[in-house]
Enzyme design. Structure first.
Site, short mmCIF file in Angstrom:
data_model
loop_
_atom_site.label_atom_id
_atom_site.label_comp_id
_atom_site.label_asym_id
_atom_site.label_seq_id
_atom_site.Cartn_x
_atom_site.Cartn_y
_atom_site.Cartn_z
N CYS A 43 0.82 -1.21 0.00
CA CYS A 43 0.00 0.00 0.00
C CYS A 43 0.85 1.26 0.00
O CYS A 43 0.69 2.14 -0.84
CB CYS A 43 -0.94 -0.03 1.20
SG CYS A 43 -1.86 1.51 1.39
N CYS A 48 -1.47 1.67 -3.14
CA CYS A 48 -2.46 2.75 -2.98
C CYS A 48 -1.85 4.16 -2.97
O CYS A 48 -2.32 5.05 -3.69
CB CYS A 48 -3.23 2.60 -1.67
SG CYS A 48 -3.36 0.95 -0.99
N TYR A 99 6.15 4.69 9.58
CA TYR A 99 5.76 3.31 9.91
C TYR A 99 6.78 2.65 10.83
O TYR A 99 6.44 2.00 11.82
CB TYR A 99 5.60 2.49 8.62
CG TYR A 99 4.18 2.49 8.10
CD1 TYR A 99 3.65 3.64 7.53
CD2 TYR A 99 3.37 1.38 8.20
CE1 TYR A 99 2.35 3.66 7.07
CE2 TYR A 99 2.07 1.38 7.74
CZ TYR A 99 1.56 2.53 7.17
OH TYR A 99 0.27 2.56 6.73
N TYR A 180 -9.20 -3.18 -11.42
CA TYR A 180 -9.08 -1.77 -11.02
C TYR A 180 -7.67 -1.23 -11.19
O TYR A 180 -7.49 -0.06 -11.54
CB TYR A 180 -9.64 -1.55 -9.61
CG TYR A 180 -8.72 -1.91 -8.46
CD1 TYR A 180 -7.87 -0.96 -7.90
CD2 TYR A 180 -8.71 -3.19 -7.91
CE1 TYR A 180 -7.04 -1.28 -6.84
CE2 TYR A 180 -7.88 -3.51 -6.85
CZ TYR A 180 -7.05 -2.56 -6.33
OH TYR A 180 -6.22 -2.87 -5.28
N ILE A 181 -6.65 -2.07 -11.04
CA ILE A 181 -5.28 -1.55 -11.18
C ILE A 181 -5.01 -1.15 -12.62
O ILE A 181 -4.46 -0.08 -12.91
CB ILE A 181 -4.26 -2.58 -10.64
CG1 ILE A 181 -4.44 -2.72 -9.11
CG2 ILE A 181 -2.83 -2.16 -10.95
CD1 ILE A 181 -3.56 -3.77 -8.45
N GLU A 184 -6.99 2.00 -13.42
CA GLU A 184 -6.44 3.21 -12.81
C GLU A 184 -5.18 3.68 -13.54
O GLU A 184 -5.03 4.87 -13.83
CB GLU A 184 -6.11 2.92 -11.33
CG GLU A 184 -7.37 2.77 -10.50
CD GLU A 184 -7.13 2.38 -9.05
OE1 GLU A 184 -8.01 2.60 -8.22
OE2 GLU A 184 -6.03 1.83 -8.74
N THR A 313 -6.39 -2.54 1.48
CA THR A 313 -5.66 -2.14 2.69
C THR A 313 -6.53 -2.08 3.95
O THR A 313 -6.14 -2.65 4.98
CB THR A 313 -4.97 -0.78 2.43
OG1 THR A 313 -3.92 -1.03 1.52
CG2 THR A 313 -4.43 -0.16 3.70
N HIS A 438 -26.78 21.77 -1.19
CA HIS A 438 -26.95 22.35 -2.52
C HIS A 438 -25.97 23.49 -2.73
O HIS A 438 -25.73 24.26 -1.81
CB HIS A 438 -28.39 22.85 -2.65
CG HIS A 438 -28.70 23.35 -4.01
ND1 HIS A 438 -28.86 22.52 -5.09
CD2 HIS A 438 -28.87 24.62 -4.46
CE1 HIS A 438 -29.13 23.26 -6.16
NE2 HIS A 438 -29.13 24.52 -5.81
N GLU A 443 -25.91 15.62 -3.82
CA GLU A 443 -27.30 15.80 -3.37
C GLU A 443 -28.26 14.89 -4.13
O GLU A 443 -29.33 14.56 -3.64
CB GLU A 443 -27.73 17.26 -3.46
CG GLU A 443 -27.91 17.81 -4.87
CD GLU A 443 -28.27 19.30 -4.86
OE1 GLU A 443 -29.32 19.65 -4.32
OE2 GLU A 443 -27.49 20.11 -5.41
#
Ligand code: FAD
Length: 461
Positions: A43, A48, A99, A180-181, A184, A313, A438, A443
């Site tokens: 990730c 990501c 991390y 999706y990879i 994208e 993730t 709005h 909406e």
């Protein structure tokens, strides 16, 4: 005295492993984490985060172009790939540092080495050969991209691992895959100005998504000039003086500078010693676990992509946290995989939670479908031809909203919030009594009153 060196040995310092290690240490466990590449995992290092930074980069071209309708004169914009990659790398280094620091602050020992399993309570560190005895072992090793199906010259292609480190922006790129990879990255390269072909063996992109979403994305990508090569495969790749020639299944040849293969990922279970200790793998090579992420060997657990449950993730993080709560916090916790909001960072973006229309019919019988497709207010002056799609699927018997699907700017952000309502079990009446904000695109989610269609249960017909 304990015969173990540590209470928990975590193999893999990615999303799931890091969370499990920190939470377990918080419960007082002595924890060691081995990471063979970079702490943060897919990730943070090559998934990501860098991907989303590239998505942001790719969307400026639209903004520059569309600004004219609002009175701006933008001098010819120039994009520099090297700057993007350098800035992205700096940010990834910073995140990796955070991390590491967070693990150390929690009292977790980080070992920069590959680790493999020797027996149900022993791990071997490859760098030093050291054996570590652990009361529990958590396998959180993630997955890797595959280059399947294998074709002659396939090694000329790259995967998502390498795409973050290309030396230059390819002028022409072929992206292979329909998930999706692939979607994208095709959006990223098209937005950055590459001549982009997205090739997929199926007749539509994003299998498993709602059909309207799939159609909307296909239309949008075609409108954006992405060359969609659907129902095709690649037969071979050949090196050329000026790039790569891709021969397609229909016999045509496509000349490109890069081929990005994004056809799938496989769990990192090879050579880990799992077979010899009796941990069961499924046909895809994923570790088979129960609802508490425990494998067939009581001291060995597994979380995240290596279990191939829902490869995202936030799910790896939840599974890691639930594991630590269960084993070290005396709070047996299962992760609910049944309702997962998710986004695809294509341009336009996609956000979904719950059932597709097709699945809802099977699962709930009679369903009401509310649907709208419109050009956003911004598009009226910008000239963009992109359309926003919103779709709500309601179980007729209970009025419960069982699916929300959005295609358009901000869809990922929208679905995170709609996801709270759907997770709480909101009904369509709850959506209706929510006052609109709005003027927004979102909406429409609370102002759709007339079902586009009511689908009757097959049995009721
Ligand atoms: P990982 O994060 O992969 O961590 C596993 C770690 O284990 C790695 O660091 C690896 O080096 C290490 N390792 C492996 N074997 C060993 C060993 N034997 N010894 C020591 N260390 C080892 N998910 C989303 O939710 N949203 C997105 O937008 C998104 N985009 C993505 C984009 C791309 C290009 C990719 C590839 C993935 C994306 N994902 C996204 C998926 C997400 O990255 C994964 O689901 C998540 O990282 C899984 O976490 P994990 O802890 O299971 O494994």
């Amino acid at each position: 005295m304990s015969s173990y060196d540590v209470d928990l040995f975590v193999i893999g310092g990615g999303s799931g492993g890091v969370r499990a290690a920190r939470i377990a240490a918080g419960y007082g466990a002595k924890v060691m984490v081995a990471e063979e590449y970079r702490v943060g995992g897919t990730c943070v290092i090559r998934g990501c985060v860098p991907k989303k930074l590239m998505v942001y980069a790719s969307r400026f071209s639209d903004e520059f172009h569309e600004a004219a309708g609002f009175g701006w004169t933008v001098p010819e914009a120039k994009f520099d790939w090297a700057t993007l990659i350098a800035n992205k790398d700096k940010e990834i280094d910073r995140l990796e540092g955070i991390y590491r620091a967070n693990l150390e602050k929690a009292g977790v020992e980080i070992i920069d080495s590959r680790a493999v399993i020797e027996d149900p309570h022993t791990v071997r560190l490859i760098n030093t050969g050291t054996l570590v005895r652990a009361r529990y072992i958590l396998v959180a090793v993630g997955a890797h991209p595959t280059m399947e199906p294998v074709v002659p010259g396939g090694e000329l292609g790259i995967t998502s691992n390498e795409v973050f480190h290309l030396k230059s922006l390819p002028k022409r790129i072929l992206v292979i895959g329909g998930g999706y990879i692939a979607v994208e990255f095709a959006g990223v390269f098209a937005g950055l100005g590459s001549e982009t072909t997205l090739l997929h063996r199926g007749d539509k992109l994003l299998r498993g998504f709602d059909e309207d979403v799939r159609d909307a994305l296909g239309d949008a990508y075609a409108r954006r000039g992405i060359n969609l090569a659907l129902s095709k495969t690649v037969s071979r790749l050949d090196k050329q003086a000026d790039g790569i020639a891709a021969t397609l299944s229909d016999g045509s040849v496509l000349n490109v500078d890069q081929v990005l293969v994004a056809t799938g990922r496989r769990p990192n279970t090879n050579g880990l010693g799992l077979g010899k200790v009796g941990v069961t793998l499924d046909a895809a090579g994923a570790i088979v676990v129960d609802a508490y992420s425990q494998s067939l060997i009581p001291s060995i657990y597994a979380v995240g992509d290596v279990t191939n449950r829902a490869n995202l993730t936030p799910i790896a993080i939840r599974e890691g946290h639930a594991f630590a709560d269960t084993v070290f916090g005396d709070k047996p916790t299962m992760v609910d995989h049944s309702l997962i909001p998710t986004a695809v960072f294509s341009t336009p973006e996609i956000g979904v939670i719950g059932c597709t229309e097709t699945l809802a019919e099977v699962r709930y019988g009679e369903v009401e479908v509310f649907k709208t497709s419109f050009r956003s207010m911004k598009a009226t002056l910008s000239g963009s031809q992109d359309r926003v799609l919103m779709k709500i699927i309601v179980e007729k018997a209970t009025d419960k909203v069982v699916g929300v699907h959005v295609v358009g700017e901000g869809a990922g952000e929208m679905i995170q919030l709609a996801g709270i309502a759907v997770t709480m079990g909101a009904t369509k009446a709850d959506f209706d009594r929510t006052v609109a904000v709005h003027p927004t695109a979102a909406e429409e989610l609370v102002t759709m009153r007339t079902p586009y269609m009511v689908k009757k249960a097959v049995a009721a017909e």
